[in-house]
Design a protein around this motif. Structure first.
Motif, PDB file in Angstrom:
ATOM      1  N   SER A  47      -6.646   3.167   3.398  1.00 22.12           N
ATOM      2  CA  SER A  47      -5.890   2.086   4.036  1.00 22.12           C
ATOM      3  C   SER A  47      -6.744   0.837   4.180  1.00 22.12           C
ATOM      4  O   SER A  47      -7.981   0.906   4.192  1.00 22.12           O
ATOM      5  N   GLU A  58      -7.141  -2.419   6.740  1.00 25.96           N
ATOM      6  CA  GLU A  58      -6.766  -2.937   8.056  1.00 25.96           C
ATOM      7  C   GLU A  58      -7.347  -4.333   8.207  1.00 25.96           C
ATOM      8  O   GLU A  58      -8.491  -4.583   7.818  1.00 25.96           O
ATOM      9  N   CYS A 112      -2.080  -2.918   8.887  1.00 21.45           N
ATOM     10  CA  CYS A 112      -2.640  -1.588   8.631  1.00 21.45           C
ATOM     11  C   CYS A 112      -1.741  -0.934   7.580  1.00 21.45           C
ATOM     12  O   CYS A 112      -0.694  -0.380   7.911  1.00 21.45           O
ATOM     13  N   GLU A 113      -2.146  -1.040   6.317  1.00 19.31           N
ATOM     14  CA  GLU A 113      -1.327  -0.557   5.214  1.00 19.31           C
ATOM     15  C   GLU A 113      -2.180   0.216   4.214  1.00 19.31           C
ATOM     16  O   GLU A 113      -3.401   0.034   4.155  1.00 19.31           O
ATOM     17  N   PRO A 114      -1.548   1.089   3.412  1.00 25.67           N
ATOM     18  CA  PRO A 114      -2.313   1.833   2.392  1.00 25.67           C
ATOM     19  C   PRO A 114      -2.961   0.888   1.387  1.00 25.67           C
ATOM     20  O   PRO A 114      -2.375  -0.129   1.004  1.00 25.67           O
ATOM     21  N   GLY A 162       0.453  -1.982  -0.909  1.00 26.06           N
ATOM     22  CA  GLY A 162       0.505  -1.495   0.463  1.00 26.06           C
ATOM     23  C   GLY A 162       1.533  -0.408   0.683  1.00 26.06           C
ATOM     24  O   GLY A 162       1.663   0.530  -0.108  1.00 26.06           O
ATOM     25  N   GLU A 163       2.295  -0.514   1.772  1.00 27.64           N
ATOM     26  CA  GLU A 163       3.260   0.512   2.157  1.00 27.64           C
ATOM     27  C   GLU A 163       4.321   0.762   1.086  1.00 27.64           C
ATOM     28  O   GLU A 163       4.636   1.928   0.790  1.00 27.64           O
ATOM     29  N   PRO A 164       4.910  -0.283   0.466  1.00 29.99           N
ATOM     30  CA  PRO A 164       5.881  -0.029  -0.604  1.00 29.99           C
ATOM     31  C   PRO A 164       5.280   0.757  -1.768  1.00 29.99           C
ATOM     32  O   PRO A 164       5.957   1.575  -2.391  1.00 29.99           O
ATOM     33  N   LYS A 210       2.848   3.033  -1.551  1.00 25.30           N
ATOM     34  CA  LYS A 210       2.700   4.427  -1.143  1.00 25.30           C
ATOM     35  C   LYS A 210       4.013   5.183  -1.262  1.00 25.30           C
ATOM     36  O   LYS A 210       4.045   6.365  -1.629  1.00 25.30           O
ATOM     37  N   ASP A 211       5.115   4.522  -0.951  1.00 24.64           N
ATOM     38  CA  ASP A 211       6.428   5.164  -1.029  1.00 24.64           C
ATOM     39  C   ASP A 211       6.790   5.554  -2.461  1.00 24.64           C
ATOM     40  O   ASP A 211       7.671   6.394  -2.679  1.00 24.64           O
ATOM     41  N   ASN A 236       1.490  12.885  -0.797  1.00 20.36           N
ATOM     42  CA  ASN A 236       2.033  12.445   0.495  1.00 20.36           C
ATOM     43  C   ASN A 236       2.429  13.634   1.362  1.00 20.36           C
ATOM     44  O   ASN A 236       2.235  13.626   2.583  1.00 20.36           O
TER      45      ASN A 236
END
Length: 337
Positions: free
Chosen positions: A18, A20, A31-33, A49-51, A53-54, A205
């Motif tokens: 992540s 930060e 705070c994102e991957p 980031g978060e998108p 990781k999904d 995940n």
């Protein structure tokens, strides 16, 4: 387009799992991957980031999920620069006449070449000045240690890519030991365990969720369980199993024993004057892997010292980097040039 004279200064914990970011005067704002999704054909960035990781495990062959940070150091300079530029723009959108000063956390074991790569990536992404600080020291400052404190502090910094045991006193590291194993290694071991013992294939995940939910060294947690869904390795059909915490002990125990071995190696290098401080104060655990249930108690029993963990150990380093950002002259010895 937004226009400003001076951009807000930033602190960054550029972690393996992540990223930060602390914004001066505001605190932790991101705070994102630390992940990117790329089009394999033209290398265009599809998500950060978060998108990103999904999308892990869900992309076609021509779309790849990439980690630009491996084991605490930059593995792809251009992607790291692109990721930093994305987050810089997210915090300071538009154009600034004076670019931000940036404090960056780095592992203590990295080489001068690796430090230069971090600095260059930060400068190219749009910072005017880079101050690098040891991640373990930053975490201790985030917990509340003063840089002028002369007592010895034994710290265990357990992150996603690396794990470090270090002895800190008077704003510096007296002795340390690092291994390139951390939370990502545990995730991969969970995937391997289920593949070999349960004949089920799961994604990374899902493994991370298992680690957070039921991975434990506490005897009282041995019956704790969760349902895990994946692909049956025998007939390729979707499969659901019930996994108990007790079954995962063989994954975490060898890792915990390695941490204990590292502690003893650091204690062997500890000056006698600082040994009394460690005996009285015990050790401090920081980093996201410190949240594994029962790990602190396991180490306490093995080395006969009291352990302490903050409320949010995964944020200790970025909070400490923020403290340095707010008063950089107090930590001037970490300036990279």
């Amino acid at each position: 387009m937004n226009f400003r004279i001076i951009a807000k200064d930033l602190a960054i914990d550029l972690g393996t799992s992540s990223i930060e970011v602390y914004k001066k005067g505001e605190g932790v704002v991101i705070c994102e991957p630390s992940l990117l999704v790329l089009d394999h054909q033209n290398k265009a960035i599809k998500a950060i980031g978060e998108p990103a990781k999904d999308m892990i495990g869900k992309t076609p062959d021509d779309i790849i999920v990439q980690k630009p940070i491996e084991k605490g150091v930059i593995s792809d300079f251009n992607l790291t620069e692109a990721m930093l530029n994305y987050f810089f723009q997210k915090i300071n959108p538009g154009f600034s006449v004076i670019q931000p000063r940036v404090v960056v956390c780095v592992p203590s074991g990295i080489t001068d070449i690796e430090k230069r790569a971090v600095e260059d990536a930060s400068l190219h992404a749009g910072s005017r000045d880079v101050i690098m600080v040891d991640e373990s020291l930053a975490a201790l400052f985030g917990i509340g240690l003063s840089p002028e404190d002369p007592r010895g502090v034994l710290a265990l910094n357990l992150g996603a890519g690396t794990s470090e045991v270090c002895l800190v006193s008077l704003n510096g590291i007296v002795a340390s030991k690092t291994m390139n194993l951390g939370g990502d290694y545990i995730d991969k071991e969970i995937v391997s365990f289920l593949r070999n013992n349960k004949k089920i294939e799961i994604g990374i995940n899902t493994a991370e969720n298992i680690k957070k939910e039921i991975l434990s060294l506490k005897i009282s947690d041995k019956e704790k369980s969760m349902n895990v869904e994946g692909r049956d390795l025998i007939d390729a059909k979707p499969k659901r199993i019930k996994l108990r915490s007790e079954e995962l002990a063989e994954i975490i125990l060898p890792f915990a024993d390695k941490i204990v071995d590292m502690i003893y190696l650091v204690l062997e290098k500890t000056p006698p004057e600082l040994s009394a401080d460690i005996k009285n104060d015990g050790f401090i655990m920081t980093g996201g892997l410190s949240n594994i249930k029962g790990l602190k108690e396991f180490i306490e029993k093995k080395i006969d010292l009291k352990g302490h963990v903050s409320d949010n150990p995964e944020l200790d380093a970025i909070k400490g980097a923020g403290i340095i950002l707010e008063d950089p002259d107090r930590f001037f010895k970490y300036k990279s040039r």
